[in-house]
Design a protein around this motif. Structure first.
Motif, PDB file in Angstrom:
ATOM      1  N   GLY A  97       0.830  -1.364   0.176  1.00 16.97           N
ATOM      2  CA  GLY A  97       0.202   0.115   0.135  1.00 16.97           C
ATOM      3  C   GLY A  97       0.737   1.117   0.213  1.00 16.97           C
ATOM      4  O   GLY A  97       2.213   1.193   0.540  1.00 16.97           O
ATOM      5  N   TRP A  98       0.516   1.983  -0.657  1.00 17.35           N
ATOM      6  CA  TRP A  98       0.861   3.845  -0.581  1.00 17.35           C
ATOM      7  C   TRP A  98       1.334   4.024   1.157  1.00 17.35           C
ATOM      8  O   TRP A  98      -0.117   3.463   1.638  1.00 17.35           O
ATOM      9  CB  TRP A  98      -0.136   4.960  -1.089  1.00 17.35           C
ATOM     10  N   SER A  99       2.280   4.702   1.416  1.00 12.41           N
ATOM     11  CA  SER A  99       2.399   5.922   2.925  1.00 12.41           C
ATOM     12  C   SER A  99       2.022   6.361   2.848  1.00 12.41           C
ATOM     13  O   SER A  99       1.072   7.105   2.364  1.00 12.41           O
ATOM     14  CB  SER A  99       4.306   6.286   2.792  1.00 12.41           C
ATOM     15  N   ILE A 100       1.699   7.192   4.469  1.00 15.27           N
ATOM     16  CA  ILE A 100       1.726   8.463   4.286  1.00 15.27           C
ATOM     17  C   ILE A 100       2.107   9.114   3.699  1.00 15.27           C
ATOM     18  O   ILE A 100       3.525   9.408   2.670  1.00 15.27           O
ATOM     19  CB  ILE A 100       1.336   8.763   6.161  1.00 15.27           C
ATOM     20  N   GLU A 101       1.279  10.388   3.321  1.00 14.77           N
ATOM     21  CA  GLU A 101       2.215  11.791   2.466  1.00 14.77           C
ATOM     22  C   GLU A 101       2.837  12.382   3.204  1.00 14.77           C
ATOM     23  O   GLU A 101       2.238  13.069   3.919  1.00 14.77           O
ATOM     24  CB  GLU A 101       0.816  12.641   1.690  1.00 14.77           C
ATOM     25  N   GLN A 102       3.867  12.973   2.428  1.00 12.72           N
ATOM     26  CA  GLN A 102       5.153  14.063   3.210  1.00 12.72           C
ATOM     27  C   GLN A 102       4.994  15.275   1.850  1.00 12.72           C
ATOM     28  O   GLN A 102       4.968  15.396   1.256  1.00 12.72           O
ATOM     29  CB  GLN A 102       6.342  13.621   3.069  1.00 12.72           C
ATOM     30  N   GLU A 103       4.766  16.305   3.408  1.00 18.05           N
ATOM     31  CA  GLU A 103       4.565  17.730   2.599  1.00 18.05           C
ATOM     32  C   GLU A 103       6.685  18.414   2.254  1.00 18.05           C
ATOM     33  O   GLU A 103       7.272  18.088   3.461  1.00 18.05           O
ATOM     34  CB  GLU A 103       3.711  18.656   3.243  1.00 18.05           C
ATOM     35  N   PHE A 104       7.158  18.790   1.656  1.00 22.57           N
ATOM     36  CA  PHE A 104       7.694  20.064   1.406  1.00 22.57           C
ATOM     37  C   PHE A 104       7.665  21.084   0.293  1.00 22.57           C
ATOM     38  O   PHE A 104       6.956  21.029  -0.535  1.00 22.57           O
ATOM     39  CB  PHE A 104       8.519  19.138   0.812  1.00 22.57           C
ATOM     40  N   THR A 105       8.271  22.163   0.474  1.00 27.93           N
ATOM     41  CA  THR A 105       7.856  23.631   0.279  1.00 27.93           C
ATOM     42  C   THR A 105       9.431  23.587  -0.644  1.00 27.93           C
ATOM     43  O   THR A 105      10.787  23.799   0.074  1.00 27.93           O
ATOM     44  CB  THR A 105       7.292  24.559   0.607  1.00 27.93           C
ATOM     45  N   THR A 106       9.914  23.925  -2.371  1.00 26.52           N
ATOM     46  CA  THR A 106      10.822  24.526  -1.935  1.00 26.52           C
ATOM     47  C   THR A 106      11.499  25.614  -1.732  1.00 26.52           C
ATOM     48  O   THR A 106      10.489  26.542  -1.549  1.00 26.52           O
ATOM     49  CB  THR A 106      10.823  24.138  -3.754  1.00 26.52           C
TER      50      THR A 106
END
Length: 406
Positions: A207-216
């Motif tokens: 299954g897919w993991s949790i979503e991780q956010e990041f900002t360039t």
């Protein structure tokens, strides 16, 4: 009497030999293995022990402190496997087993067998529910390194990186064999999310993991504010000029007519940092235009646009014939995989179609012979964003906006 004593001694020796042979066959189990590892369960296997009436095994989690022991007894000497459930996904374990013999004695414990439960984590926020932490490091203006723990049974991973572009949702998908991936060609100062899943040869994709956010990071290019002006203006052309920016590696300009009915954009990119002017042709007479400029730094990243500077073409002479306009229709717009361009014009002439990327690069071209009025562009391999379709024919030029999303 002597004969009876000898007979009794032989009988006793034979009995002891048979007893010791049977007892010697009841040894500690061997040939331990762990199969069908699907994350939350495993099949524990061992070789049959002659003379055993039951077995007892102990399972230990080696990924926690203190160790978590689980003990179970199988009351059947002929059983050589046991399916253990309730495991944590992709956690390290070890187990050992012993046999209870018919003489009422437990054998010594077998050697340990270590294994990983396999599988993959599920969406969540902590290791307790089977998920794991993923991260984004070395985040720059246009790239980021995506990381996740390595899983013993995984042979490859799949990564999805998504960003919001206005109302569109863009997804870039990549397959890698290591537990990190550098995603590039990102937009400075933009919010992204990513997720990952693993492939196990025995169990397939997890299954897919949790979503991780990041900002360039924001672009380091400062807003270019050179002086802009137009010169040598005629009925159909003008020289567009700007002051030189020493730190610029490239320039990009946009030219648009000022009109209540239509707003089209002509965009041009110049990679020569010494260039300070551009001759814009195929303009309409007696019309007001505006243009603006932006610069790129040494890394090729674009800064902000300047304010618009306006200019007007000269009046039309009597000898100049009217310029016919083209009716251009793009469908569907926004486009996902392809779009169709239909052109209706009173001029019977060849036409050149050019699709320009948000960065000002030509990504598609097509030529229509006189009499042709339709062209299909395949765009499923292009990145999502706002593109410009330029149509040139018989001295006229028109630009349409085309939105691509996947």
């Amino acid at each position: 009497m002597k004969k009876q004593f000898l007979t009794l001694s032989l009988f006793s020796a034979l009995f002891l030999a048979i007893f010791n042979t049977a007892n010697a066959a009841c040894l500690s189990p061997t040939n331990l293995s762990a199969t069908n590892r699907v994350g939350t369960s495993v099949k524990l296997n061992w070789g049959k022990v002659n003379g055993a009436t039951k077995y007892q095994f102990q399972l230990e989690s080696t990924g926690s402190t203190p160790y978590l022991w689980q003990s179970s007894t199988i009351y059947n000497g002929n059983v050589t496997s046991y399916v253990k459930t309730g495991l944590a996904i992709s956690r390290n374990y070890r187990f050992r087993i012993r046999a209870f013999c018919s003489d009422g004695i437990w054998t010594p414990w077998s050697n340990y067998l270590s294994f990983n439960s396999g599988g993959w984590y599920k969406p969540g926020t902590s290791d307790e529910d089977g998920s794991i932490a993923i991260s984004a490091t070395d985040v720059s203006k246009t790239a980021a390194v995506l990381n996740w723990p390595n899983f013993e049974t995984a042979t490859k991973y799949q990564v999805q990186v998504s960003g919001f572009w206005g109302e569109d949702y863009m997804v870039k998908q990549s397959t890698v064999v290591s537990n990190s991936f550098k995603t590039e060609n990102l937009t400075p100062g933009h919010d992204y999310i990513y997720r990952v899943r693993a492939y196990d040869p025995e169990n397939g994709w997890g299954g897919w993991s949790i979503e991780q956010e990041f900002t360039t990071q924001e672009s380091a290019v400062e807003t270019a504010e050179p002086k802009l002006w137009a010169s040598n203006t005629t009925q159909f052309s003008a020289d567009l000029n700007w002051e030189k920016i020493d730190a610029a590696s490239a320039y990009q300009i946009q030219v648009s007519p000022i009109s209540d009915e239509d707003f089209s954009v002509h965009q041009f990119t110049f990679r020569e940092n010494t260039k300070t002017s551009f001759k814009m042709t195929e303009l309409e007479s007696e019309k007001t235009y505006e243009f603006r400029l932006r610069t790129a730094d040494e890394d090729g990243e674009w800064g902000e646009w300047t304010e618009f500077s306006a200019f007007s073409t000269e009046e039309r002479g009597k000898q100049v014939a009217a310029i016919s306009t083209m009716d251009v229709q793009v469908s569907p717009n926004p486009a996902v995989d392809l779009f169709d361009v239909k052109i209706n014009s009173e001029i019977f002439a060849d036409r050149q179609l050019t699709l320009i990327s948000p960065a000002g690069q030509v990504v598609r071209t097509a030529n229509l012979d006189a009499g042709q009025n339709s062209q299909i562009f395949q765009v499923d391999d292009l990145a999502a964003g706002l593109y410009f379709l330029r149509i040139e024919s018989a001295g006229t030029q028109q630009t349409q906006k085309v939105v691509i999303h996947h």
